[in-house]
Design a protein around this motif. Structure first.
Motif, PDB file in Angstrom:
ATOM      1  N   HIS A 195      19.872 -36.010  -3.058  1.00  0.00           N
ATOM      2  CA  HIS A 195      21.278 -35.589  -3.062  1.00  0.00           C
ATOM      3  C   HIS A 195      21.847 -35.480  -4.475  1.00  0.00           C
ATOM      4  O   HIS A 195      22.715 -34.643  -4.722  1.00  0.00           O
ATOM      5  CB  HIS A 195      22.120 -36.555  -2.226  1.00  0.00           C
ATOM      6  N   THR A 196      21.370 -36.300  -5.389  1.00  0.00           N
ATOM      7  CA  THR A 196      21.890 -36.228  -6.761  1.00  0.00           C
ATOM      8  C   THR A 196      21.192 -35.134  -7.569  1.00  0.00           C
ATOM      9  O   THR A 196      21.839 -34.410  -8.333  1.00  0.00           O
ATOM     10  CB  THR A 196      21.741 -37.576  -7.483  1.00  0.00           C
ATOM     11  N   GLN A 197      19.902 -34.986  -7.401  1.00  0.00           N
ATOM     12  CA  GLN A 197      19.140 -34.054  -8.225  1.00  0.00           C
ATOM     13  C   GLN A 197      19.135 -32.625  -7.686  1.00  0.00           C
ATOM     14  O   GLN A 197      19.077 -31.668  -8.457  1.00  0.00           O
ATOM     15  CB  GLN A 197      17.698 -34.555  -8.371  1.00  0.00           C
ATOM     16  N   GLU A 198      19.196 -32.478  -6.372  1.00  0.00           N
ATOM     17  CA  GLU A 198      19.122 -31.143  -5.785  1.00  0.00           C
ATOM     18  C   GLU A 198      20.434 -30.670  -5.163  1.00  0.00           C
ATOM     19  O   GLU A 198      20.668 -29.468  -5.063  1.00  0.00           O
ATOM     20  CB  GLU A 198      18.006 -31.084  -4.733  1.00  0.00           C
ATOM     21  N   VAL A 223      22.787 -43.944   3.411  1.00  0.00           N
ATOM     22  CA  VAL A 223      23.177 -43.100   2.288  1.00  0.00           C
ATOM     23  C   VAL A 223      24.331 -42.227   2.772  1.00  0.00           C
ATOM     24  O   VAL A 223      24.184 -41.457   3.717  1.00  0.00           O
ATOM     25  CB  VAL A 223      22.009 -42.228   1.795  1.00  0.00           C
ATOM     26  N   GLU A 224      25.482 -42.389   2.137  1.00  0.00           N
ATOM     27  CA  GLU A 224      26.687 -41.675   2.563  1.00  0.00           C
ATOM     28  C   GLU A 224      26.960 -40.497   1.635  1.00  0.00           C
ATOM     29  O   GLU A 224      26.710 -40.554   0.421  1.00  0.00           O
ATOM     30  CB  GLU A 224      27.887 -42.624   2.554  1.00  0.00           C
ATOM     31  N   LEU A 225      27.494 -39.421   2.206  1.00  0.00           N
ATOM     32  CA  LEU A 225      27.941 -38.254   1.459  1.00  0.00           C
ATOM     33  C   LEU A 225      29.437 -38.092   1.694  1.00  0.00           C
ATOM     34  O   LEU A 225      29.894 -38.139   2.845  1.00  0.00           O
ATOM     35  CB  LEU A 225      27.216 -36.989   1.934  1.00  0.00           C
ATOM     36  N   CYS A 231      22.758 -30.320   3.710  1.00  0.00           N
ATOM     37  CA  CYS A 231      22.175 -31.328   2.811  1.00  0.00           C
ATOM     38  C   CYS A 231      21.537 -32.460   3.616  1.00  0.00           C
ATOM     39  O   CYS A 231      20.439 -32.938   3.284  1.00  0.00           O
ATOM     40  CB  CYS A 231      23.251 -31.896   1.882  1.00  0.00           C
ATOM     41  N   ALA A 232      22.226 -32.907   4.657  1.00  0.00           N
ATOM     42  CA  ALA A 232      21.669 -33.963   5.504  1.00  0.00           C
ATOM     43  C   ALA A 232      20.426 -33.479   6.244  1.00  0.00           C
ATOM     44  O   ALA A 232      19.436 -34.209   6.384  1.00  0.00           O
ATOM     45  CB  ALA A 232      22.722 -34.444   6.493  1.00  0.00           C
ATOM     46  N   GLU A 233      20.453 -32.238   6.693  1.00  0.00           N
ATOM     47  CA  GLU A 233      19.298 -31.678   7.391  1.00  0.00           C
ATOM     48  C   GLU A 233      18.083 -31.609   6.468  1.00  0.00           C
ATOM     49  O   GLU A 233      16.940 -31.788   6.926  1.00  0.00           O
ATOM     50  CB  GLU A 233      19.630 -30.290   7.927  1.00  0.00           C
ATOM     51  N   THR A 234      18.317 -31.353   5.193  1.00  0.00           N
ATOM     52  CA  THR A 234      17.203 -31.247   4.244  1.00  0.00           C
ATOM     53  C   THR A 234      16.403 -32.543   4.183  1.00  0.00           C
ATOM     54  O   THR A 234      15.178 -32.524   4.001  1.00  0.00           O
ATOM     55  CB  THR A 234      17.731 -30.875   2.846  1.00  0.00           C
ATOM     56  N   VAL A 235      17.068 -33.675   4.310  1.00  0.00           N
ATOM     57  CA  VAL A 235      16.369 -34.966   4.326  1.00  0.00           C
ATOM     58  C   VAL A 235      15.316 -34.966   5.428  1.00  0.00           C
ATOM     59  O   VAL A 235      14.143 -35.322   5.209  1.00  0.00           O
ATOM     60  CB  VAL A 235      17.363 -36.126   4.542  1.00  0.00           C
ATOM     61  N   LEU A 236      15.716 -34.558   6.620  1.00  0.00           N
ATOM     62  CA  LEU A 236      14.809 -34.584   7.762  1.00  0.00           C
ATOM     63  C   LEU A 236      13.712 -33.529   7.630  1.00  0.00           C
ATOM     64  O   LEU A 236      12.563 -33.761   8.035  1.00  0.00           O
ATOM     65  CB  LEU A 236      15.604 -34.374   9.057  1.00  0.00           C
ATOM     66  N   ALA A 258      13.041 -39.146  23.280  1.00  0.00           N
ATOM     67  CA  ALA A 258      14.438 -38.697  23.271  1.00  0.00           C
ATOM     68  C   ALA A 258      14.889 -38.417  21.847  1.00  0.00           C
ATOM     69  O   ALA A 258      14.316 -38.917  20.870  1.00  0.00           O
ATOM     70  CB  ALA A 258      15.338 -39.761  23.889  1.00  0.00           C
ATOM     71  N   TYR A 259      15.928 -37.584  21.731  1.00  0.00           N
ATOM     72  CA  TYR A 259      16.608 -37.383  20.453  1.00  0.00           C
ATOM     73  C   TYR A 259      17.699 -38.440  20.317  1.00  0.00           C
ATOM     74  O   TYR A 259      18.440 -38.711  21.264  1.00  0.00           O
ATOM     75  CB  TYR A 259      17.255 -35.993  20.394  1.00  0.00           C
ATOM     76  N   ARG A 260      17.817 -39.028  19.108  1.00  0.00           N
ATOM     77  CA  ARG A 260      18.852 -40.025  18.838  1.00  0.00           C
ATOM     78  C   ARG A 260      19.558 -39.694  17.533  1.00  0.00           C
ATOM     79  O   ARG A 260      18.941 -39.217  16.572  1.00  0.00           O
ATOM     80  CB  ARG A 260      18.260 -41.434  18.767  1.00  0.00           C
ATOM     81  N   GLU A 261      20.841 -39.986  17.481  1.00  0.00           N
ATOM     82  CA  GLU A 261      21.651 -39.669  16.293  1.00  0.00           C
ATOM     83  C   GLU A 261      21.122 -40.384  15.062  1.00  0.00           C
ATOM     84  O   GLU A 261      20.825 -41.578  15.088  1.00  0.00           O
ATOM     85  CB  GLU A 261      23.101 -40.091  16.527  1.00  0.00           C
ATOM     86  N   ILE A 262      21.043 -39.630  13.950  1.00  0.00           N
ATOM     87  CA  ILE A 262      20.647 -40.204  12.660  1.00  0.00           C
ATOM     88  C   ILE A 262      21.655 -39.851  11.575  1.00  0.00           C
ATOM     89  O   ILE A 262      21.676 -40.455  10.508  1.00  0.00           O
ATOM     90  CB  ILE A 262      19.237 -39.731  12.264  1.00  0.00           C
ATOM     91  N   SER A 263      22.507 -38.868  11.851  1.00  0.00           N
ATOM     92  CA  SER A 263      23.529 -38.468  10.879  1.00  0.00           C
ATOM     93  C   SER A 263      24.703 -37.854  11.620  1.00  0.00           C
ATOM     94  O   SER A 263      24.527 -37.206  12.655  1.00  0.00           O
ATOM     95  CB  SER A 263      22.963 -37.449   9.884  1.00  0.00           C
TER      96      SER A 263
END
Length: 427
Positions: free
Chosen positions: A185-188, A283-285, A304-309, A345-350
Motif C-alpha cells: 500500500h505504501t510503495q505501490e 492493515v487499515e486504509l 487496492c484491497a483486492e490487489t492484496v488477495l 464458504a466465502y467469508r469477509e476479509i475486507s
C-alpha cells in the motif's frame, strides 16, 4: 452526522432512506427538537435586542429627568439579563438534545445501493480465482493445532475466550502478512504509513461514529480512553478540527495495528478459531477527499484491497452490501469475501466504505476548494487492506497440503526468509 438543514428541507427523504436501512423514521423527532431550539433562540434574540434598547432608553430617561421611568427600565434590564443568562443555559440544553439525537441517526445510502434487510440480500459484483474444493481440506484451527503453532487453551488461561497464541513460523507468517500489505500500500498504492495511538478519547470515537451508539462493542481503558476497534478511528481523526487546502487532497493513510472489539453482538458465532477475536491485527486504509472525488476514491480503495488477495492468489468475491447490512456511517460498502476451503464458504476479509461528509461533520474537519471562500466538510473513506488474522486463516486453508504442511505463498517468501513451507515439528 447528518445536516439538520438538509433534514429540515428533506424530511421525507430522510425517513425513506432510514426505511431502506430497516430503521424507524426520525424526521418528526429531529424537527421537533430543532423547532424547539429555534423558537428558544428567537425568544433569546428578542430579549437581547430589548435589553440593548432598554439600556439606551435609560440614558435618555436620565437625561430628561424622568427618574421613575429610568428605574422602571433598570428593573426591566435586570430581568432581561437574568432571562438571557438562564436562556443561554437552556440553549446549551437544546443544542445537546438535538446533537445527541442527530448523532444516533445512521448515514444516508447512495442511490445505487441495493435495498435489502440483511446479508442475504447483498449483491455479488465480481469474482476472482477458482475456489479450492478438496474432501480432505481442514479448517485453520485444525491445521494450526496439528502444526503445534496455534494454541487456544493457553490463550484462554491468559485472557479467556476469543484469544489465540501463535508461535514459531505461524507467528512469523502473521507478521509477514502485515509487512507485505504495508509495503504494497505504501510503495505501490501511494498511502502514507502511520503509527497511530491505540488509545483514543471520547471525541475521536465520536468523530468516526463509534460513540455514542456502539459503546457495548468497545473496550474502555481507564476513565479517559478507549482501545481502538480499528485504526480507522486514529487515522480519520488526524484531520479533526482542521481546515485543509483542497489542492492537497486526497490524503491517504495506512497503518498496521492491533484492534480490540468486544464482539458483544456475536454470542455463539464463530466461537472456534481465529475468525472473530477480541484482539487482532489489521492493515487499515483511510482516505480524506473532497466531495467530487469520494465516489471514485471508493472504487480505487476497493481495488487496492483486492490487489492484496490477487498477489496472495486467494480466491475471493466482491459484494456490495445492501442497505440493511451496511455500517452506521457508510453510504456504500464493498465487502471482499475470501474463499475458505475448510468451511467451504466465502467469508469477509475486507470492508471498504465511503462515508460522504458524515464523519467530517462529526469531526469538524473541512477543506477550502480553490477559488472558494467558504469551507466544506471533507469526505472520508475507510477500508481493510486487509484483516491480517483473516488473511492468515485464508493462507492456511488455501495453501494447506494433504500431509498437514502449509506452502508459503510466493508473495510472502521474501518475508519468510525464503521458507517454502511450514511443517509440524518432528521432535
Amino acid at each position: 452526522m447528518l445536516d439538520i438543514k438538509w433534514i429540515r428541507e428533506n424530511p421525507q427523504a430522510l425517513d425513506e432512506a432510514l426505511k431502506k436501512r430497516g430503521a424507524d423514521p426520525e424526521s418528526g423527532k429531529l424537527l421537533a427538537l430543532d423547532e424547539a431550539r429555534r423558537q428558544h433562540l428567537t425568544k433569546l434574540q428578542e430579549a437581547q435586542e430589548r435589553r440593548n434598547a432598554a439600556s439606551k432608553e435609560i440614558g435618555k430617561a436620565m437625561a430628561s429627568g424622568d427618574k421613575d421611568l429610568a428605574e422602571k427600565l433598570k428593573a426591566e434590564v435586570s430581568e432581561l439579563k437574568s432571562f438571557v443568562q438562564d436562556g443561554e443555559a437552556e440553549e446549551r440544553r437544546h443544542d445537546a438534545a438535538l446533537n445527541d439525537a442527530l448523532a444516533r441517526v445512521p448515514n444516508i445510502p447512495l442511490e445505487d445501493v441495493p435495498v435489502g434487510a440483511d446479508e442475504n440480500e447483498n449483491v455479488e459484483v465480481r469474482r476472482h480465482g477458482e475456489p479450492k474444493r478438496d474432501n480432505w481440506s481442514k479448517e485453520h484451527f485444525e491445521i494450526g493445532e496439528a502444526l503445534g503453532l496455534m494454541d487456544f487453551e493457553r490463550a484462554a488461561k491468559l485472557s479467556g475466550s476469543r484469544f489465540t497464541v501463535l508461535s514459531g513460523q505461524l507467528a512469523r507468517l502473521e507478521r509477514a502478512l502485515g509487512q507485505f500489505m504495508l509495503d504494497l500500500h505504501t510503495q505501490e498504492h501511494g498511502y502514507t504509513e502511520v503509527q497511530p495511538p491505540l488509545l483514543v478519547r471520547d471525541d475521536a470515537m465520536f468523530g468516526t461514529g463509534q460513540l455514542p451508539k456502539f459503546t457495548e462493542d468497545l473496550f474502555r481503558a481507564g476513565d479517559d480512553h478507549w482501545l481502538i476497534p480499528t485504526a480507522e478511528v486514529s487515522l480519520t481523526n488526524l484531520v479533526r478540527e482542521e481546515i485543509l487546502e483542497g489542492d492537497k487532497l486526497p490524503l491517504r493513510f495506512t497503518a498496521l495495528t492491533p484492534c480490540f472489539r468486544s464482539e458483544a453482538g456475536s454470542a455463539g458465532r464463530d466461537t472456534r478459531g481465529m475468525l472473530r477475536q477480541h484482539q487482532f491485527y489489521k492493515v487499515e486504509l483511510v482516505s480524506i477527499t473532497d466531495a467530487e472525488s469520494s465516489i471514485d476514491e471508493h472504487e480505487r480503495m476497493t481495488a487496492c484491497a483486492e490487489t492484496v488477495l490477487k498477489k496472495l492468489d486467494l480466491p475471493y468475491r466482491t459484494m456490495v452490501l445492501c442497505t440493511g447490512d451496511m455500517g452506521f456511517g457508510a453510504r456504500k460498502t464493498y465487502d471482499l469475501e475470501v474463499w475458505l476451503p475448510g468451511q467451504n464458504a466465502y467469508r469477509e476479509i475486507s470492508s471498504c466504505s465511503v462515508c460522504g461528509d458524515f464523519q467530517g461533520r462529526r469531526m469538524n474537519a473541512r477543506y477550502r476548494a480553490a477559488g472558494e471562500k467558504q469551507t466544506r466538510f471533507v469526505h472520508t473513506l475507510n477500508g481493510s487492506g486487509t484483516a491480517v488474522g483473516r488473511a492468515l486463516i485464508a493462507v492456511l486453508e488455501n495453501y494447506q497440503n494433504e500431509d498437514g504442511s502449509v506452502t508459503i505463498p510466493s508473495a510472502l517468501k521474501p518475508y519468510m526468509g525464503g521458507l517454502e513451507k511450514i511443517e509440524a515439528s518432528k521432535d
